[in-house]
Design a protein around this motif. Sequence first.
Motif, PDB file in Angstrom:
ATOM      1  N   LEU A 170      29.767 -46.786 -20.603  1.00  0.00           N
ATOM      2  CA  LEU A 170      30.032 -46.485 -19.204  1.00  0.00           C
ATOM      3  C   LEU A 170      31.483 -46.050 -18.993  1.00  0.00           C
ATOM      4  O   LEU A 170      31.777 -45.233 -18.114  1.00  0.00           O
ATOM      5  N   ALA A 171      32.404 -46.584 -19.815  1.00  0.00           N
ATOM      6  CA  ALA A 171      33.802 -46.201 -19.700  1.00  0.00           C
ATOM      7  C   ALA A 171      33.983 -44.712 -20.004  1.00  0.00           C
ATOM      8  O   ALA A 171      34.783 -44.021 -19.369  1.00  0.00           O
ATOM      9  N   VAL A 172      33.243 -44.210 -20.990  1.00  0.00           N
ATOM     10  CA  VAL A 172      33.290 -42.779 -21.293  1.00  0.00           C
ATOM     11  C   VAL A 172      32.662 -41.980 -20.156  1.00  0.00           C
ATOM     12  O   VAL A 172      33.161 -40.923 -19.756  1.00  0.00           O
ATOM     13  N   LEU A 173      31.591 -42.508 -19.613  1.00  0.00           N
ATOM     14  CA  LEU A 173      30.854 -41.792 -18.568  1.00  0.00           C
ATOM     15  C   LEU A 173      31.679 -41.554 -17.315  1.00  0.00           C
ATOM     16  O   LEU A 173      31.496 -40.541 -16.637  1.00  0.00           O
ATOM     17  N   VAL A 174      32.600 -42.469 -16.989  1.00  0.00           N
ATOM     18  CA  VAL A 174      33.352 -42.332 -15.742  1.00  0.00           C
ATOM     19  C   VAL A 174      34.627 -41.502 -15.898  1.00  0.00           C
ATOM     20  O   VAL A 174      35.358 -41.336 -14.927  1.00  0.00           O
ATOM     21  N   ARG A 175      34.908 -41.001 -17.081  1.00  0.00           N
ATOM     22  CA  ARG A 175      36.053 -40.102 -17.219  1.00  0.00           C
ATOM     23  C   ARG A 175      35.754 -38.796 -16.480  1.00  0.00           C
ATOM     24  O   ARG A 175      34.744 -38.139 -16.749  1.00  0.00           O
TER      25      ARG A 175
ATOM     26  N   ILE B 215      27.444 -30.015 -15.855  1.00  0.00           N
ATOM     27  CA  ILE B 215      27.018 -28.660 -16.206  1.00  0.00           C
ATOM     28  C   ILE B 215      25.774 -28.710 -17.102  1.00  0.00           C
ATOM     29  O   ILE B 215      24.862 -27.890 -16.963  1.00  0.00           O
ATOM     30  N   THR B 216      25.715 -29.685 -18.016  1.00  0.00           N
ATOM     31  CA  THR B 216      24.511 -29.850 -18.831  1.00  0.00           C
ATOM     32  C   THR B 216      23.301 -30.117 -17.950  1.00  0.00           C
ATOM     33  O   THR B 216      22.230 -29.526 -18.131  1.00  0.00           O
ATOM     34  N   VAL B 217      23.460 -31.022 -16.986  1.00  0.00           N
ATOM     35  CA  VAL B 217      22.356 -31.346 -16.082  1.00  0.00           C
ATOM     36  C   VAL B 217      21.902 -30.108 -15.316  1.00  0.00           C
ATOM     37  O   VAL B 217      20.705 -29.808 -15.242  1.00  0.00           O
ATOM     38  N   VAL B 218      22.856 -29.365 -14.766  1.00  0.00           N
ATOM     39  CA  VAL B 218      22.503 -28.197 -13.959  1.00  0.00           C
ATOM     40  C   VAL B 218      21.851 -27.111 -14.813  1.00  0.00           C
ATOM     41  O   VAL B 218      20.870 -26.469 -14.393  1.00  0.00           O
ATOM     42  N   GLY B 219      22.367 -26.902 -16.027  1.00  0.00           N
ATOM     43  CA  GLY B 219      21.778 -25.899 -16.907  1.00  0.00           C
ATOM     44  C   GLY B 219      20.339 -26.214 -17.267  1.00  0.00           C
ATOM     45  O   GLY B 219      19.456 -25.347 -17.219  1.00  0.00           O
ATOM     46  N   MET B 220      20.071 -27.473 -17.622  1.00  0.00           N
ATOM     47  CA  MET B 220      18.704 -27.870 -17.944  1.00  0.00           C
ATOM     48  C   MET B 220      17.830 -27.897 -16.689  1.00  0.00           C
ATOM     49  O   MET B 220      16.627 -27.613 -16.745  1.00  0.00           O
ATOM     50  N   PHE B 221      18.425 -28.247 -15.571  1.00  0.00           N
ATOM     51  CA  PHE B 221      17.728 -28.220 -14.283  1.00  0.00           C
ATOM     52  C   PHE B 221      17.165 -26.820 -14.038  1.00  0.00           C
ATOM     53  O   PHE B 221      15.979 -26.648 -13.712  1.00  0.00           O
TER      54      PHE B 221
ATOM     55  N   GLN C 298      29.116 -27.033 -24.955  1.00  0.00           N
ATOM     56  CA  GLN C 298      29.171 -28.322 -24.278  1.00  0.00           C
ATOM     57  C   GLN C 298      29.538 -29.436 -25.261  1.00  0.00           C
ATOM     58  O   GLN C 298      30.389 -30.287 -24.979  1.00  0.00           O
ATOM     59  N   GLN C 299      28.901 -29.438 -26.431  1.00  0.00           N
ATOM     60  CA  GLN C 299      29.217 -30.446 -27.442  1.00  0.00           C
ATOM     61  C   GLN C 299      30.649 -30.284 -27.943  1.00  0.00           C
ATOM     62  O   GLN C 299      31.368 -31.262 -28.176  1.00  0.00           O
ATOM     63  N   HIS C 300      31.072 -29.047 -28.091  1.00  0.00           N
ATOM     64  CA  HIS C 300      32.439 -28.745 -28.525  1.00  0.00           C
ATOM     65  C   HIS C 300      33.449 -29.346 -27.548  1.00  0.00           C
ATOM     66  O   HIS C 300      34.437 -29.975 -27.950  1.00  0.00           O
TER      67      HIS C 300
ATOM     68  N   GLY D 267      25.859 -38.750 -27.033  1.00  0.00           N
ATOM     69  CA  GLY D 267      24.659 -39.476 -26.619  1.00  0.00           C
ATOM     70  C   GLY D 267      24.423 -39.341 -25.123  1.00  0.00           C
ATOM     71  O   GLY D 267      23.281 -39.156 -24.677  1.00  0.00           O
ATOM     72  N   LEU D 268      25.492 -39.426 -24.345  1.00  0.00           N
ATOM     73  CA  LEU D 268      25.371 -39.241 -22.906  1.00  0.00           C
ATOM     74  C   LEU D 268      24.941 -37.812 -22.577  1.00  0.00           C
ATOM     75  O   LEU D 268      24.190 -37.580 -21.625  1.00  0.00           O
ATOM     76  N   ASN D 269      25.397 -36.848 -23.377  1.00  0.00           N
ATOM     77  CA  ASN D 269      24.970 -35.474 -23.169  1.00  0.00           C
ATOM     78  C   ASN D 269      23.471 -35.330 -23.423  1.00  0.00           C
ATOM     79  O   ASN D 269      22.785 -34.579 -22.724  1.00  0.00           O
ATOM     80  N   GLY D 270      22.963 -36.088 -24.412  1.00  0.00           N
ATOM     81  CA  GLY D 270      21.528 -36.087 -24.651  1.00  0.00           C
ATOM     82  C   GLY D 270      20.760 -36.618 -23.451  1.00  0.00           C
ATOM     83  O   GLY D 270      19.714 -36.067 -23.058  1.00  0.00           O
ATOM     84  N   SER D 271      21.272 -37.692 -22.844  1.00  0.00           N
ATOM     85  CA  SER D 271      20.638 -38.206 -21.631  1.00  0.00           C
ATOM     86  C   SER D 271      20.724 -37.187 -20.499  1.00  0.00           C
ATOM     87  O   SER D 271      19.776 -37.015 -19.725  1.00  0.00           O
ATOM     88  N   ALA D 272      21.865 -36.493 -20.409  1.00  0.00           N
ATOM     89  CA  ALA D 272      22.034 -35.484 -19.362  1.00  0.00           C
ATOM     90  C   ALA D 272      21.014 -34.357 -19.517  1.00  0.00           C
ATOM     91  O   ALA D 272      20.528 -33.805 -18.517  1.00  0.00           O
TER      92      ALA D 272
END
Length: 392
Positions: free
Chosen positions: A192-197, A206-212, A307-309, A324-329
């Motif tokens: 969660l600490a990484v997620l809130v950066r 952007i990952t979410v919107v692209g897959m959306f 995105q991974q880069h 891993g969070l990007n995978g969830s996104a």
Amino acid sequence: MRLSTLLVLAVGTFAVGADGFILNGLLSEIARDLRVSESMAGQLTTLFAVTYAVGSPVIASVTGSWDRRVLLGGGLALFTVGMAGQALGTTFAVVAVARVLAALGAAAFQANAYAVAGALAAPEQRGRALATVAAGMTASTVLGVPLGVLGGQWFGWRAVMWAIGVVGVLVAVAIPVLPQVRLPVVGLRERLAVLVRPAVVKVLLITVVGMFASFTVFAYLPVLLGSAAPGAMLSWVLVAFGIGQVTGNSLAGRGTDGFGPKRVLLLALAGMALMFALLNWAALALPTTLLIGFGAGAFSGMLMVPQQHRLFELAADAPTVALGLNGSAIYVGAGLGSAIGGTVLATAGTPWLAPTAAAIALLGLLVAVKTTTSPAKTPNLAQPGPLPAKTQ
């Protein structure tokens, strides 16, 4: 690292990847069999995506100290139970519950497949090891989904579920021969600490919107392309899309190294918006549908490498957590696309699916323009540094 280990993991990711997206090509058959609308049947994809997105980080945190083989085998066992439930279910509710079980099993297996490949490989070979495992997911798009569509039309969609389940069983049987791997524990608090950066959140958005954008269209292709690609012809469109994804992924790797992640990311989102904007016109004939399908696959396939880069740079202290969070996104975006696409289909009608996807991709482009910055230093993604792990 033995090639046989990578192949076992790759076949496993092929199975869970095929189940994650195969319903898109079987939508009409499933809706008819379960006596629900196509928009309602599309929510099975949403359910899988949301379950995976939520379950993946929770499972990783709760089981951080476990032998990865237990998680790989247990995940495939649960996945297989879910596949059997989908094959046997006679109501939407039963299939939906089975879908949740399959998604939880997929989340337990897939994240750990990448972790095991990364931990067992030497630093100078880690990129290739991860690419080999990822090839299973790509193959599920290029081969698994089109073959599933054909199998569903020839033998019925339930037979396709059984076939995927059998692949899961075969991989599960091979899991005990893999080397033991225990990874350093990364708790939910650290994740969660990484997620809130803020910078990481912008990348994930952007990952979410692209897959959306992608899944607003991709989840409902059988409906959208019904006149241009009826029946088995839909498989050829899916093949074109899959080949486009492989091509785009390859070009994105070279482009990111040569021009930086920002330019590749902007090109990907702009191309997606253009392809979706042209889709209704293209769907008037099969040749143009195949061309736009390839283009849409190519541009969407370019999205994840930059995105991974960027995440490697922004979370250099915890790259595995960020990825891993990007995978969830990815699955959050897929779930949103399936849900909103179903709403658009049910209220505004089929002609509005592609314009909606184009507008969402354009929104992603605008967000990317506002939030991306050119990196000062390009990291070597093939050699991100040693990953401590206990093996035997």
